[in-house]
Write a protein that holds these residues in place. Structure first.
Motif, short mmCIF file in Angstrom:
data_model
loop_
_atom_site.label_atom_id
_atom_site.label_comp_id
_atom_site.label_asym_id
_atom_site.label_seq_id
_atom_site.Cartn_x
_atom_site.Cartn_y
_atom_site.Cartn_z
N PHE A 70 0.73 -1.22 0.02
CA PHE A 70 -0.05 -0.06 -0.04
C PHE A 70 0.83 1.23 -0.10
O PHE A 70 0.82 2.05 -0.60
CB PHE A 70 -0.87 0.20 1.23
N SER A 95 2.73 1.69 -3.51
CA SER A 95 1.85 2.20 -4.50
C SER A 95 1.16 3.28 -4.45
O SER A 95 0.19 3.59 -5.41
CB SER A 95 1.37 0.99 -5.15
N THR A 96 1.22 4.25 -3.46
CA THR A 96 0.51 5.13 -3.49
C THR A 96 1.50 6.54 -3.28
O THR A 96 2.63 6.32 -2.83
CB THR A 96 -0.57 5.28 -2.13
N PRO A 97 1.02 7.69 -3.69
CA PRO A 97 2.00 8.71 -4.07
C PRO A 97 2.35 9.23 -2.92
O PRO A 97 1.55 9.31 -1.60
CB PRO A 97 1.07 9.61 -4.63
N ILE A 141 0.49 12.52 -1.53
CA ILE A 141 -0.88 12.35 -0.69
C ILE A 141 -0.40 12.04 0.81
O ILE A 141 -1.14 12.34 1.53
CB ILE A 141 -1.80 11.57 -1.43
N VAL A 186 4.73 2.17 -12.44
CA VAL A 186 4.03 2.34 -11.28
C VAL A 186 4.64 3.59 -10.43
O VAL A 186 3.72 4.27 -10.06
CB VAL A 186 4.26 1.02 -10.23
N GLU A 187 6.04 3.92 -10.59
CA GLU A 187 6.27 4.94 -10.04
C GLU A 187 6.08 6.15 -10.65
O GLU A 187 5.47 7.35 -10.14
CB GLU A 187 7.86 5.07 -10.14
N LYS A 232 2.43 7.28 -9.50
CA LYS A 232 2.70 7.88 -8.26
C LYS A 232 2.90 9.49 -8.50
O LYS A 232 2.57 10.26 -7.89
CB LYS A 232 3.89 7.20 -7.35
N ALA A 278 -8.47 9.15 -1.80
CA ALA A 278 -7.43 9.42 -2.76
C ALA A 278 -6.46 8.43 -2.57
O ALA A 278 -6.09 7.81 -3.77
CB ALA A 278 -6.91 10.92 -2.72
N LEU A 279 -5.95 8.30 -1.69
CA LEU A 279 -4.98 7.13 -1.35
C LEU A 279 -5.27 5.88 -2.06
O LEU A 279 -4.71 5.03 -2.62
CB LEU A 279 -4.17 6.87 0.06
N LEU A 280 -6.72 5.42 -1.45
CA LEU A 280 -7.32 4.16 -1.96
C LEU A 280 -7.64 3.92 -3.51
O LEU A 280 -7.11 3.16 -3.95
CB LEU A 280 -8.81 3.90 -1.26
N TYR A 306 -5.75 5.60 -5.77
CA TYR A 306 -4.27 5.43 -6.17
C TYR A 306 -3.81 4.13 -6.26
O TYR A 306 -3.48 3.12 -7.03
CB TYR A 306 -3.27 6.30 -5.68
N TYR A 307 -4.08 3.24 -4.97
CA TYR A 307 -3.83 1.85 -4.55
C TYR A 307 -4.49 0.97 -5.54
O TYR A 307 -3.96 0.13 -6.25
CB TYR A 307 -4.09 1.75 -3.25
N ALA A 338 -3.18 1.13 -9.05
CA ALA A 338 -2.00 0.65 -9.31
C ALA A 338 -1.75 -0.98 -9.11
O ALA A 338 -1.70 -1.72 -10.13
CB ALA A 338 -0.99 1.04 -8.07
N ARG A 339 -2.96 -1.60 -8.12
CA ARG A 339 -2.94 -2.87 -7.80
C ARG A 339 -3.72 -3.79 -8.85
O ARG A 339 -3.44 -4.82 -9.08
CB ARG A 339 -3.28 -3.21 -6.27
#
Lengths: 225, 223
Positions: free
Chosen positions: A63, A66-68, A71, B153-154, B157, B191-193, B195-196, B199-200
């Motif tokens: 987790f 894979s998140t920026p 944020i 993936v980078e 982000k 927002a984090l979710l 993005y996750y 990506a995943r």
């Protein structure tokens, strides 16, 4: 407005920029130190015999990875105060960078440990060494050189990500450049100088890491032969 | 305010931001792949000038921070008479930055193709262009795709940074909602979710599929 690069203006703001560079270096250093320790904890979570802890650890690492970072910074900076935890922007920034890069460093550690040949473990078992003794005297001394290039890469990586800290108000180099630029309505010189300062610091560092990497590869090749 | 009420009120805004993020991702992905290929090949050129240009480009963009490059493109280029729209500036900065990292991956991939392949192509009297296009490039994909997947993936982000030059993407919307409602946990957590999940569940499976495809293609070619 005057066009082109104004050298007198650049010279005028140079001392300010250099002071801010010091803050950037401190931020990178502290963040890196935290990340090194956090990485060890994630590594520990990965290597405990409990399958449940392994799974939870892996999900947390995935987790965060894979998140920026941006944020995550906002999250830590804005959400913690809602739970009554008031931390300065500096502390928030250091915690977030430490956590974010700690996950990457745990992978570096893991790779290094796996790079130590299995026969080393078997030999230690045969000699009846304890696990602690095996780690301390046999495995870690061999794993450490393998980890050095990866660790160096992430030091440079953290250094290059410190400008993100300016978004929550940490007074590092990029923050100073934005402030100076806004005050004088000139962004050309401050931002260009930030770029040059970064180049001056990170290109030699990256070259040094690459040199270390080559040396480690050569040394490992010799071991295999 | 419950989390569902929050989603009902701001979910659409966040999704619209996500669409922009995906647009930025796709555009900068295309750009960075093209740049990586060109500069990866240039880096291996025997011509010192071409090789020098590629080396300077790669060292410059890997040596400075992406955020600095982004701000430079958006705020400083207008001084030289080049005004880019925020979206374009973001894509250009991301593409240039990741292109530099990608070029190194391409270079490594080309060097990893066995020498015999070059020699065989030479022996069969293929022109240099055909040698690269038909023999070497198809073989580098299985080698470069795993590291390129990490890089992509980078990139996903890194797209968050374009919010700082006023592109209205997911990060921008989250920040905006935060400044109106002060429901920080909800909006940044969501927002984090997102993005996750991107990506995943989308990007990584897609890249794995590409890896399998590339490996299969070469396997069929060799058989």
């Amino acid at each position: 407005m005057e066009m082109g690069f104004r050298w007198d203006f650049a010279y005028e703001i140079l001392p300010q920029m250099l002071w801010a560079t010091l803050n950037t270096i401190i931020a990178a250093g502290v963040g890196y130190a935290i990340a090194l320790v956090v990485g060890l904890f994630f590594l520990l979570g990965q290597r405990t015999p409990s399958k449940i802890i392994n799974g939870i650890n892996r999900e947390i690492v995935e987790f965060i990875r894979s998140t920026p970072l941006l944020i995550q910074l906002f999250f830590v900076y804005f959400v913690l105060p809602q739970f009554g935890i008031k931390l300065s922007a500096w502390v928030c920034g250091m915690i977030t960078i430490g956590l974010h890069f700690g996950t990457y460093l745990s992978e570096v550690y893991r790779g290094a440990l796996e790079g130590v040949s299995k026969t080393q473990w078997e030999a230690c078992r045969a000699l009846n060494f304890s696990t602690v003794y095996t780690y301390r005297r046999i495995v870690l001394p061999q794993a450490f050189p393998i980890a050095i290039p990866g660790m160096g890469n992430y030091l440079v990586g953290i250094f290059k990500d410190t400008p993100l800290l300016s978004t929550i108000g940490v007074a590092e180099l990029f923050h100073a450049a934005t402030a100076v630029g806004g005050y004088n309505y000139r962004y050309l010189e401050p931002y260009t100088m930030v770029g040059i300062i970064f180049l001056i610091l990170s290109v030699p560092a990256a070259m040094w890491v690459r040199k270390l990497e080559r040396r480690v590869n050569v040394a490992q090749g010799k071991i295999k032969q | 305010m419950s989390y569902f009420a929050f989603l009902a009120e701001h979910g659409t805004t966040l999704l619209l931001g996500t669409v922009t993020t995906i647009k930025v991702l796709i555009c900068s992905m295309i750009l960075y792949v093209i740049i990586s290929m060109i500069f990866g090949l240039m880096r291996l050129s025997k011509n010192i000038i071409i090789q020098g240009i590629a080396t300077v480009y790669i060292e410059f963009f890997r040596g400075t921070s992406l955020l600095v490059q982004l701000f430079w493109v958006y705020y400083v280029l207008p001084f030289f008479g080049i005004s880019l729209e925020a979206f374009v500036a973001g894509v250009v900065a991301l593409g240039l930055n990741f292109g530099a990292y990608g070029a190194e991956i391409v270079r490594g991939g080309i060097l990893a193709v066995p020498k015999g392949q070059w020699e065989a192509a030479h022996a069969l009297n293929f022109s240099p262009a055909k040698r690269i296009k038909r023999i070497i490039i198809p073989q580098i994909f299985p080698i470069i795709l795993p590291p390129a997947a990490n890089l992509t993936v980078e990139l996903l982000k890194a797209t968050a940074l374009v919010a700082l030059v006023t592109v209205v993407d997911l990060t921008f919307e989250a920040k905006q909602i935060n400044s109106i409602t002060w429901l920080s946990a909800q909006c940044f957590g969501t927002a984090l979710l997102i993005y996750y999940i991107m990506a995943r569940l989308a990007l990584v499976p897609f890249l794995r599929w590409l890896e399998v495809l590339a490996a299969k293609k070469v396997g069929r070619g060799n058989a």
